[in-house]
Design an enzyme around this catalytic site. Structure first.
Site, PDB file in Angstrom:
ATOM      1  NE  ARG A  48       6.732  -6.324   5.053  1.00 18.01           N
ATOM      2  CZ  ARG A  48       5.544  -6.589   4.586  1.00 18.01           C
ATOM      3  NH1 ARG A  48       4.970  -7.772   4.829  1.00 18.01           N
ATOM      4  NH2 ARG A  48       4.862  -5.738   3.859  1.00 18.01           N
ATOM      5  CD  GLN A 193       9.135  -4.290   1.158  1.00 18.23           C
ATOM      6  OE1 GLN A 193       9.527  -4.017   0.029  1.00 18.23           O
ATOM      7  NE2 GLN A 193       9.357  -3.505   2.204  1.00 18.23           N
ATOM      8  CG  ASP A 234       2.661   1.427   6.205  1.00 21.25           C
ATOM      9  OD1 ASP A 234       2.550   1.179   4.996  1.00 21.25           O
ATOM     10  OD2 ASP A 234       3.267   0.692   7.007  1.00 21.25           O
ATOM     11  CG  ASN A 244       0.832   1.227   0.995  1.00 20.10           C
ATOM     12  OD1 ASN A 244       0.964   0.590   2.044  1.00 20.10           O
ATOM     13  ND2 ASN A 244       0.842   0.635  -0.187  1.00 20.10           N
TER      14      ASN A 244
HETATM   15  O1  MRU Z   1       8.172  -1.330   4.846  1.00 23.22           O
HETATM   16  P1  MRU Z   1       7.058  -2.320   4.979  1.00 23.22           P
HETATM   17  O2  MRU Z   1       7.328  -3.604   4.279  1.00 23.22           O
HETATM   18  O3  MRU Z   1       6.657  -2.520   6.431  1.00 23.22           O
HETATM   19  O4  MRU Z   1       5.827  -1.630   4.257  1.00 23.22           O
HETATM   20  C1  MRU Z   1       4.585  -2.275   4.298  1.00 23.22           C
HETATM   21  C2  MRU Z   1       3.536  -1.598   3.494  1.00 23.22           C
HETATM   22  O5  MRU Z   1       3.737  -0.544   2.933  1.00 23.22           O
HETATM   23  C3  MRU Z   1       2.178  -2.253   3.470  1.00 23.22           C
HETATM   24  O6  MRU Z   1       1.531  -1.979   2.275  1.00 23.22           O
HETATM   25  C4  MRU Z   1       1.340  -1.690   4.617  1.00 23.22           C
HETATM   26  O7  MRU Z   1       2.023  -1.799   5.835  1.00 23.22           O
HETATM   27  C5  MRU Z   1       0.020  -2.322   4.715  1.00 23.22           C
HETATM   28  S1  MRU Z   1       0.151  -3.909   5.490  1.00 23.22           S
HETATM   29  C6  MRU Z   1      -1.360  -4.617   5.623  1.00 23.22           C
END
Ligand code: MRU
Length: 344
Positions: A48, A193, A234, A244
């Site tokens: 992820r 996370q 994202d 994000n």
């Molecule tokens: O659902 P996830 O864990 O993939 O979400 C990740 C995020 O929101 C991060 O902040 C984003 O991808 C930036 S990663 C450098």
């Protein structure tokens, strides 16, 4: 920084992913040798973070092609590419990396060694991301020097990219330089996370950090303990609106209230010039069971309604600056983004 965890590896024509669902308690790799496994790994958050899923997909689309003719590869490439893009909608890096692979396949569809050409392209995507992360670290370093008391949300560290991270890269650079910093880490419900991944990364690197639950951010800001917030994103629209992890918008609103600068750190591959504003960003809705449970245990009454939007959009007027591999972008973002993306 050699002790950083690596989310994605390509070895002997196999894709190896560090299983992020099991961190921090178990450090275990998943070896993928089929495209279905990669689709599943992206969907279930085994891998992820926006750049990391792009890199995994660039390799993943090639699994099963070794030894196949250029004709066989070209006949099925589009279908496989579309399939992987559909795994998650919000992070543009997934589609960006796959479209780059598709473009390479189209240009070389007659090459005898098409498989190797495509592997080289995936490796290039991976290597360029490393360079971008280091550049983000350097661009963000002066900001961290000036604002050593930080807060971050979700995980935009080494685990979310090729290495170093985006939001965490300037913090790692400061640490390398011997600058004392402190980072509040939002736990990031519902999938934690922040607690499971960011706290794990920072703690093992020796960076001073304190884990808080998401609803404590206002309190620690009110205590005067936060000089700056940095998160990843994202997808950033052409006007600077940034999608994000859900809860980032809460922080941006708090930052405005407390006059704390809010920065977003991304590689240019996260900026989507085909998306005019945040309103056009598709927000992934995940299984509400993720909200109704904690670490697999139910915490809500059976049958109660719940929702799980995975991301939110921070409007550009709440963002002080965007830290990129091509420099610090400042408002008005439509102008600074167009310039750096070659549109002005
Ligand atoms: O659902 P996830 O864990 O993939 O979400 C990740 C995020 O929101 C991060 O902040 C984003 O991808 C930036 S990663 C450098």
């Amino acid at each position: 920084m050699d002790n950083m965890p690596r989310a994605v590896k390509w070895q002997n024509d196999q894709l190896i992913l560090l299983d992020q669902r099991k961190l921090p308690n178990i450090e275990e790799d998943v070896v993928c040798d089929s495209i279905d496994q990669v689709f599943d790994a992206i969907k279930t958050l085994t891998v992820r973070g926006a750049p990391a899923i792009g890199i995994a997909a660039a390799y993943g689309v090639l699994l099963g092609y070794k030894g196949q003719s250029a004709q066989i590869i070209s006949d099925s490439f589009d279908e496989r590419a579309d399939y992987l893009i559909s795994a998650r909608p919000t992070a543009v890096n997934l589609a960006w990396a796959i479209e780059r692979m598709r473009d390479c396949q189209k240009r070389h569809h007659n090459d005898e060694d098409l498989y190797q050409v495509l592997v080289d392209e995936a490796v290039a995507i991976h290597e360029e991301d490393k360079i971008a992360c280091h550049a983000i670290g350097d661009v963000g370093l002066p900001l961290v020097k000036a604002h050593p008391n930080l807060l971050t949300h979700c995980n935009a560290g080494s685990l979310a990219v090729s290495e170093m991270g985006t939001a965490l890269a300037p913090m790692y650079r400061a640490h390398q330089e011997g600058i004392r910093i402190h980072v509040f880490v939002d736990e990031t419900r519902p999938l934690l996370q922040g607690a499971r991944l960011t706290a794990y990364e920072l703690h093992r690197t020796g960076i001073d950090c304190t884990l808080i639950s998401d609803n404590m951010a206002a309190h620690v800001m009110g205590e005067g303990k936060v000089d700056m917030v940095i998160t990843g994103a994202d997808r950033i629209a052409a006007n600077g609106d940034a999608a994000n992890k859900i809860g980032t918008l809460n922080l941006a609103i708090l930052c405005q209230y407390y006059s704390i600068p809010m920065y977003i750190a991304v590689p240019l591959s996260t900026i989507d010039m085909n998306t005019a504003s945040g309103k056009d960003i598709v927000i992934e809705e995940r299984d509400p069971e993720e909200v109704k449970s904690y670490a697999g245990h139910p915490v809500a009454p059976v049958g109660v309604a719940a929702r799980s939007p995975a991301f939110d959009v921070t409007p550009n007027n709440l963002i002080r600056g965007i830290i990129t591999d091509a420099g610090l972008l400042e408002p008005p973002f439509d102008v600074s983004i167009a310039k750096v993306m070659g549109g002005a």
